[in-house]
Motif scaffolding. Structure first.
Motif, short mmCIF file in Angstrom:
data_model
loop_
_atom_site.label_atom_id
_atom_site.label_comp_id
_atom_site.label_asym_id
_atom_site.label_seq_id
_atom_site.Cartn_x
_atom_site.Cartn_y
_atom_site.Cartn_z
N ARG A 27 0.83 -1.21 0.00
CA ARG A 27 0.00 0.00 0.00
C ARG A 27 0.87 1.25 0.00
N GLN A 69 -3.25 3.91 0.16
CA GLN A 69 -4.15 3.30 -0.83
C GLN A 69 -3.78 1.84 -1.08
N LYS A 111 -8.31 5.48 -8.08
CA LYS A 111 -7.11 5.80 -7.30
C LYS A 111 -6.72 7.26 -7.51
N ASP A 112 -6.82 7.75 -8.73
CA ASP A 112 -6.42 9.12 -9.02
C ASP A 112 -7.49 9.78 -9.92
N LEU A 144 -12.50 4.84 -2.66
CA LEU A 144 -11.21 5.36 -2.20
C LEU A 144 -11.31 6.84 -1.83
#
Ligand SMILES: [Zn+2]
Length: 299
Positions: free
Chosen positions: A13, A51, A166-167, A229
């Motif tokens: 992570r 993450q 995630k982004d 997330l």
């Protein structure tokens, strides 16, 4: 949904900066399912940090990729979102990212749009093609961008997708060239404020598991690691969209999606009535609800 992806990748992570404002200082907010949700000290975004790795997420979604999820009805939601889109675009081409079953695209096609989907799930993209005849790219936004496509669309939608990424800023930057000037971006995400308010109130009253992290069919999904997330709210969502070069033009509570869970549907209706009352009593200045629907224009 909601079992953690296991212990295998915990060491992989990665600690990240805030996906909205890119600063690092943050404060732990909630520990759940072996993940930590923090709150950005600058913009207030709640997000999973560290993450999970890409490998961990791929394994998780592969386990979730079962065909039966694509038959869940969501027609009233689709029609209501389409009605909002029609205020800004009455015709043209539309791409849905995370198009799943293709139900939403079928709904747009009925209004005269040319439709196209991007869907990483094999069963979802196959279902959209076979059941609805919807043209679909099976893969991720990154894969679609890397395919060398030059296609442009008048409408690009991400309905309950952005919170999984995630982004999210990187994905919106990849999508921006695929939207025509004057075209619109349509986003639905859970509104973390309501979910935080309910969870924190339950915690104050001494409920065990106040955020329903261990409850299989939880009524609120604002916090749902590792699937979700980022837990957006109107303020952080607008900030992200503006940073990515779009102008927000519409921000309201999203229509509800119902499923086969009667009590969850009842809870959603009660919350929806309450939050609509807040909206109107506050002279339309306070948007808080189960989910947020944002429309933004590409200048
Ligand atoms: Zn931030």
């Amino acid at each position: 949904m909601g079992s953690p992806a296991g212990e295998m990748s915990m060491t992989d992570r990665e600690t990240v900066a805030c996906p909205v404002c890119t600063t690092s200082p943050c404060t732990p907010y909630l520990n759940a399912r072996s993940y930590c949700i923090v709150r950005c000290d600058s913009c207030g975004l709640r997000y999973v940090n560290p993450q999970p790795s890409l490998q961990e997420l791929e394994q998780l979604y592969a386990d979730f990729d079962q065909g039966n999820q694509w038959r869940i009805g969501e027609e009233p939601f689709n029609r209501k979102v389409r009605n909002v889109i029609l205020r800004y675009k009455q015709t043209g081409s539309a791409m849905d990212v995370g198009s799943g079953s293709g139900n939403f695209l079928r709904c747009l096609r009925q209004a005269g749009f040319e439709v196209f989907g991007v869907e990483p799930s094999l069963s979802g993209s196959a279902y959209a093609r076979s059941e609805h005849g919807v043209e679909t790219f099976h893969g991720t936004v990154e894969g679609f961008a890397a395919s060398g496509t030059t296609r442009e669309f008048d409408v690009v939608s991400l309905l309950n997708v952005l919170e999984h990424l995630k982004d999210p800023a990187a994905i919106l930057s990849l999508l921006r060239p695929r939207i025509r000037s004057g075209g619109i971006l349509v986003i639905v995400v859970p509104d973390a404020r309501l979910h935080a308010l309910v969870g924190e109130t339950r915690k104050r009253f001494g409920f065990g598991d106040p955020f329903w992290m261990e409850t299989p069919r939880k009524p609120l999904v604002g916090f749902d690691p590792p699937l979700h997330l980022c837990s957006f709210e109107p303020k952080t969502l607008s900030k992200l969209i503006s940073r990515c070069g779009f102008e927000p033009v519409y921000l309201r509570n999203a229509p509800l999606i119902f499923n086969d869970d009667h009590w969850k549907n009842v809870a959603k209706r009660v919350l929806h009535v309450g939050t609509e009352c807040i909206y109107w009593l506050a002279f339309r200045h306070v948007v808080v609800g189960y989910s947020t629907l944002l429309v933004a224009r590409k200048p």
